[in-house]
Design an enzyme around this catalytic site. Structure first.
Site, PDB file in Angstrom:
ATOM      1  N   HIS A  43      80.161   3.140 -15.701  1.00 50.67           N
ATOM      2  CA  HIS A  43      80.007   4.601 -15.679  1.00 50.67           C
ATOM      3  C   HIS A  43      81.364   5.290 -15.907  1.00 50.67           C
ATOM      4  O   HIS A  43      81.468   6.213 -16.723  1.00 50.67           O
ATOM      5  CB  HIS A  43      79.396   5.006 -14.329  1.00 50.67           C
ATOM      6  N   GLY A  47      83.575   6.932  -7.613  1.00 52.63           N
ATOM      7  CA  GLY A  47      84.373   6.717  -8.807  1.00 52.63           C
ATOM      8  C   GLY A  47      84.754   8.042  -9.432  1.00 52.63           C
ATOM      9  O   GLY A  47      84.030   9.030  -9.286  1.00 52.63           O
ATOM     10  N   GLN A  94      87.727  13.933 -15.631  1.00 53.15           N
ATOM     11  CA  GLN A  94      86.906  14.798 -14.761  1.00 53.15           C
ATOM     12  C   GLN A  94      87.737  15.828 -13.995  1.00 53.15           C
ATOM     13  O   GLN A  94      87.194  16.779 -13.445  1.00 53.15           O
ATOM     14  CB  GLN A  94      86.094  13.949 -13.768  1.00 53.15           C
ATOM     15  N   CYS A 150      76.833  11.703 -10.756  1.00 52.60           N
ATOM     16  CA  CYS A 150      78.157  11.923 -11.327  1.00 52.60           C
ATOM     17  C   CYS A 150      78.748  13.180 -10.697  1.00 52.60           C
ATOM     18  O   CYS A 150      78.044  14.190 -10.576  1.00 52.60           O
ATOM     19  CB  CYS A 150      78.033  12.098 -12.837  1.00 52.60           C
ATOM     20  N   HIS A 199      83.169   7.486 -19.194  1.00 54.99           N
ATOM     21  CA  HIS A 199      83.809   8.809 -19.150  1.00 54.99           C
ATOM     22  C   HIS A 199      85.022   8.869 -20.077  1.00 54.99           C
ATOM     23  O   HIS A 199      85.290   9.892 -20.703  1.00 54.99           O
ATOM     24  CB  HIS A 199      84.294   9.131 -17.731  1.00 54.99           C
TER      25      HIS A 199
HETATM   26 NI    NI Z   1      80.654  10.392 -13.562  1.00 51.19          NI
END
Ligand code: NI
Length: 179
Positions: free
Chosen positions: A136, A46, A51, A94, A140
């Protein structure tokens, strides 16, 4: 498509609240394609746009195991609309906190509403690894990391470790620049 650099702890951008997408257009699809390629390359199951330093409410997930056919999910403006009372615990990691894994307890099943690649409203019900990944990644978009669910002691320890590593890397880069 292109592989984009993934930002990591303690980058403050990871704490941004991502902005909703107004229209799912070619630019958004191109962003999602880059995200998917970046995620597969990492590799991970994911990735949220923030990110790669883009604070927009877009996530990609592929819960397929190594020996299974890929099944990429593209989710724009995803929202959890229902979660089960029952909870289960999974070891999470992560891509922005590399090589760090801890058990996190979350609702076992969730239902999420989102816009798909074509901008169509969809709903999915998920359990197992997909339920964990959805929660999750949606976290974010709200600036929340899985380490926020750990004890303060554990969280402080991992933040400190990554802060030290980032500082050391910056010093090395500065030293190289002086040579
Ligand atoms: Ni993550």
């Amino acid at each position: 498509m292109a592989i984009r650099p993934i930002i990591s702890l303690p980058d403050p951008r990871l704490r941004l609240k991502s902005e909703p997408i107004a229209v799912v257009d070619d630019a958004v699809r191109a962003l999602m394609d880059d995200m998917l390629e970046t995620m597969y390359d990492a590799p991970g199951i994911g990735l949220a746009a923030v990110q790669i330093g883009v604070p927009k409410r877009v996530i990609v997930i592929d819960p397929a195991k190594k020996d299974e056919e890929p099944r990429a999910l593209f989710l724009v403006n995803p929202q959890i609309v229902w979660s089960s009372e029952a909870r289960s615990s999974y070891e999470e990691g992560c891509l922005s906190i590399p090589d760090y894994y801890e058990e996190v307890e979350r609702p076992s099943k969730v239902r999420a509403r989102f816009l798909d690649r074509m901008g169509k409203l969809q709903e999915i019900e998920a359990e197992g690894v997909l339920a964990t990944a959805l929660q999750h990644e949606i976290d974010h978009l709200n600036g929340v990391l899985f380490i926020d669910y750990l004890s303060k002691l554990k969280r402080d320890r991992v933040v400190k470790k990554f802060t030290k590593a980032a500082k050391r890397e910056a010093e090395e880069r500065a030293a190289e620049a002086r040579v």
